[in-house]
Design a protein around this motif. Structure first.
Motif, PDB file in Angstrom:
ATOM      1  N   GLU A  32       0.825  -1.212   0.000  1.00  0.00           N
ATOM      2  CA  GLU A  32       0.000   0.000   0.000  1.00  0.00           C
ATOM      3  C   GLU A  32       0.861   1.264   0.000  1.00  0.00           C
ATOM      4  OE1 GLU A  32      -2.969   2.785  -0.240  1.00  0.00           O
ATOM      5  OE2 GLU A  32      -2.886   0.688  -0.866  1.00  0.00           O
ATOM      6  N   ALA A  33       1.945   1.305   0.772  1.00  0.00           N
ATOM      7  CA  ALA A  33       2.848   2.460   0.739  1.00  0.00           C
ATOM      8  C   ALA A  33       3.470   2.589  -0.650  1.00  0.00           C
ATOM      9  CB  ALA A  33       3.936   2.317   1.797  1.00  0.00           C
ATOM     10  N   ASN A  34       3.789   1.471  -1.244  1.00  0.00           N
ATOM     11  CA  ASN A  34       4.356   1.458  -2.585  1.00  0.00           C
ATOM     12  C   ASN A  34       3.345   1.994  -3.602  1.00  0.00           C
ATOM     13  OD1 ASN A  34       6.838   0.675  -3.903  1.00  0.00           O
ATOM     14  ND2 ASN A  34       5.636  -0.850  -4.984  1.00  0.00           N
ATOM     15  N   ARG A  35       2.077   1.562  -3.471  1.00  0.00           N
ATOM     16  CA  ARG A  35       1.021   2.034  -4.380  1.00  0.00           C
ATOM     17  C   ARG A  35       0.839   3.539  -4.243  1.00  0.00           C
ATOM     18  NH1 ARG A  35      -3.161   4.427  -4.682  1.00  0.00           N
ATOM     19  NH2 ARG A  35      -3.380   4.518  -2.423  1.00  0.00           N
ATOM     20  N   ARG A  36       0.828   4.035  -3.010  1.00  0.00           N
ATOM     21  CA  ARG A  36       0.672   5.483  -2.816  1.00  0.00           C
ATOM     22  C   ARG A  36       1.783   6.244  -3.524  1.00  0.00           C
ATOM     23  NH1 ARG A  36      -0.755   3.882   2.511  1.00  0.00           N
ATOM     24  NH2 ARG A  36       1.332   4.475   3.245  1.00  0.00           N
ATOM     25  N   PHE A  37       3.029   5.753  -3.432  1.00  0.00           N
ATOM     26  CA  PHE A  37       4.153   6.423  -4.087  1.00  0.00           C
ATOM     27  C   PHE A  37       4.000   6.396  -5.603  1.00  0.00           C
ATOM     28  CE2 PHE A  37       8.381   6.164  -6.081  1.00  0.00           C
ATOM     29  CZ  PHE A  37       8.880   7.405  -5.722  1.00  0.00           C
ATOM     30  N   TYR A  38       3.839   5.207  -6.177  1.00  0.00           N
ATOM     31  CA  TYR A  38       3.811   5.103  -7.643  1.00  0.00           C
ATOM     32  C   TYR A  38       2.529   5.666  -8.245  1.00  0.00           C
ATOM     33  CZ  TYR A  38       8.242   2.819  -7.793  1.00  0.00           C
ATOM     34  OH  TYR A  38       9.588   2.583  -7.693  1.00  0.00           O
ATOM     35  N   GLU A  39       1.395   5.390  -7.632  1.00  0.00           N
ATOM     36  CA  GLU A  39       0.128   5.817  -8.223  1.00  0.00           C
ATOM     37  C   GLU A  39      -0.259   7.229  -7.794  1.00  0.00           C
ATOM     38  OE1 GLU A  39      -3.430   3.042  -9.627  1.00  0.00           O
ATOM     39  OE2 GLU A  39      -3.357   3.262  -7.451  1.00  0.00           O
ATOM     40  N   ASP A  40      -0.236   7.506  -6.485  1.00  0.00           N
ATOM     41  CA  ASP A  40      -0.708   8.801  -5.999  1.00  0.00           C
ATOM     42  C   ASP A  40       0.326   9.911  -6.166  1.00  0.00           C
ATOM     43  OD1 ASP A  40      -2.968   7.375  -5.292  1.00  0.00           O
ATOM     44  OD2 ASP A  40      -2.539   7.397  -3.142  1.00  0.00           O
ATOM     45  N   VAL A  41       1.602   9.624  -5.863  1.00  0.00           N
ATOM     46  CA  VAL A  41       2.628  10.668  -5.977  1.00  0.00           C
ATOM     47  C   VAL A  41       3.095  10.810  -7.421  1.00  0.00           C
ATOM     48  CG1 VAL A  41       4.945  11.408  -5.277  1.00  0.00           C
ATOM     49  CG2 VAL A  41       3.395  10.412  -3.581  1.00  0.00           C
ATOM     50  N   LEU A 135      16.481  12.776 -13.182  1.00  0.00           N
ATOM     51  CA  LEU A 135      15.872  13.096 -11.896  1.00  0.00           C
ATOM     52  C   LEU A 135      15.802  11.790 -11.113  1.00  0.00           C
ATOM     53  CD1 LEU A 135      14.088  14.931  -9.979  1.00  0.00           C
ATOM     54  CD2 LEU A 135      12.134  14.047 -11.269  1.00  0.00           C
ATOM     55  N   TYR A 136      16.283  11.802  -9.866  1.00  0.00           N
ATOM     56  CA  TYR A 136      16.318  10.600  -9.038  1.00  0.00           C
ATOM     57  C   TYR A 136      15.468  10.794  -7.785  1.00  0.00           C
ATOM     58  CZ  TYR A 136      20.540   9.363 -11.688  1.00  0.00           C
ATOM     59  OH  TYR A 136      21.441   9.075 -12.672  1.00  0.00           O
ATOM     60  N   VAL A 137      14.780   9.731  -7.396  1.00  0.00           N
ATOM     61  CA  VAL A 137      14.031   9.707  -6.148  1.00  0.00           C
ATOM     62  C   VAL A 137      14.058   8.274  -5.627  1.00  0.00           C
ATOM     63  CG1 VAL A 137      11.792   9.311  -7.294  1.00  0.00           C
ATOM     64  CG2 VAL A 137      11.848  10.347  -5.012  1.00  0.00           C
ATOM     65  N   LYS A 138      14.078   8.119  -4.309  1.00  0.00           N
ATOM     66  CA  LYS A 138      13.989   6.781  -3.732  1.00  0.00           C
ATOM     67  C   LYS A 138      12.537   6.454  -3.462  1.00  0.00           C
ATOM     68  CE  LYS A 138      18.306   5.536  -1.655  1.00  0.00           C
ATOM     69  NZ  LYS A 138      18.958   5.021  -0.455  1.00  0.00           N
ATOM     70  N   ASP A 139      12.134   5.256  -3.836  1.00  0.00           N
ATOM     71  CA  ASP A 139      10.768   4.814  -3.547  1.00  0.00           C
ATOM     72  C   ASP A 139      10.691   4.320  -2.105  1.00  0.00           C
ATOM     73  OD1 ASP A 139      11.556   2.108  -3.403  1.00  0.00           O
ATOM     74  OD2 ASP A 139      10.414   1.499  -5.160  1.00  0.00           O
ATOM     75  N   PRO A 140       9.507   3.931  -1.617  1.00  0.00           N
ATOM     76  CA  PRO A 140       9.392   3.500  -0.223  1.00  0.00           C
ATOM     77  C   PRO A 140      10.199   2.252   0.121  1.00  0.00           C
ATOM     78  CG  PRO A 140       7.237   3.992  -1.130  1.00  0.00           C
ATOM     79  CD  PRO A 140       8.209   4.015  -2.267  1.00  0.00           C
ATOM     80  N   ASN A 141      10.684   1.535  -0.891  1.00  0.00           N
ATOM     81  CA  ASN A 141      11.448   0.307  -0.684  1.00  0.00           C
ATOM     82  C   ASN A 141      12.948   0.550  -0.644  1.00  0.00           C
ATOM     83  OD1 ASN A 141       8.890  -1.132  -1.259  1.00  0.00           O
ATOM     84  ND2 ASN A 141       9.272  -0.317  -3.296  1.00  0.00           N
TER      85      ASN A 141
END
Length: 194
Positions: A32-41, A135-141
């Motif tokens: 769910e945290a991963n989904r919020r990052f990829y889908e919502d953010v 552009l670089y960003v770290k995902d929740p993982n």
């Protein structure tokens, strides 16, 4: 067994190269945290969530397998093992910042993603590689995700580098570390070997 050397390659390229990336897989501790990052953010949609039992190294493993779709039909895939110990073991096998994924985007898309990341209160950074701007960003993982805008002459650069790739590889193996990315701002001062 016959081995291929740099001085006399014996393998031929495939008659047809792979068509595109199908998916890039990584683990996630929290779907769910991963989904919020990829889908919502980021705005990359969840396109499939498989709940599976898969035979891995002789053992049936329960896992959730989520896919986030990219424009060309490829996907970012994330596994989560139901068994927390197995999840910990598999995640520990993943590596450093050098393990990352890079997606080609338009400059406007990169700018939009940068704004979305900032609006979410997250940190990102940009690196100018000369041949591209990333552009670089770290995902929740902890996975480093790169959004790349190619140089305007990406096709010409790719052709030039392909023509000299074997020679440059031999140079590296022989110990010559002279930079050859003449498009990169920090070597554009004439230090690049061209």
């Amino acid at each position: 067994m016959e081995t291929t050397t740099l001085s006399s390659p014996k393998t031929k390229p495939l008659q047809q190269l792979p068509l595109r990336m199908h998916h890039h897989a990584y683990t996630t501790d929290d779907h769910e945290a991963n989904r919020r990052f990829y889908e919502d953010v980021l705005g990359i949609p969840l396109t499939a969530m498989y709940i599976e039992k898969e035979l891995i190294q002789g053992e049936w493993i329960e896992l959730g397998h989520a896919f986030y779709g990219l424009h060309d039909g490829s996907a970012l895939a994330f596994f989560n093992f139901a068994d927390e110990n197995k999840q910990r073991i598999w995640k520990a096998r993943e590596q450093s910042l050098f393990v990352h994924i890079s997606m080609l985007v338009e400059a406007s898309t990169q700018a939009e993603i940068k704004e979305r990341i900032a609006a979410a209160g997250m940190e990102s950074f940009i690196m100018e590689h000369g041949i591209c701007t990333s552009l670089y960003v770290k995902d929740p993982n902890g996975l480093l995700v790169e959004f790349t805008v190619d140089h305007p002459d990406a096709t010409g650069i790719a052709a030039e580098m392909a023509e000299r790739a074997q020679r440059d590889l031999k140079r590296w193996v022989a110990g010559d570390r002279t930079p050859n990315n003449r498009w990169r701002p920090d070597v554009a001062d004439g230090n690049a070997k061209g």
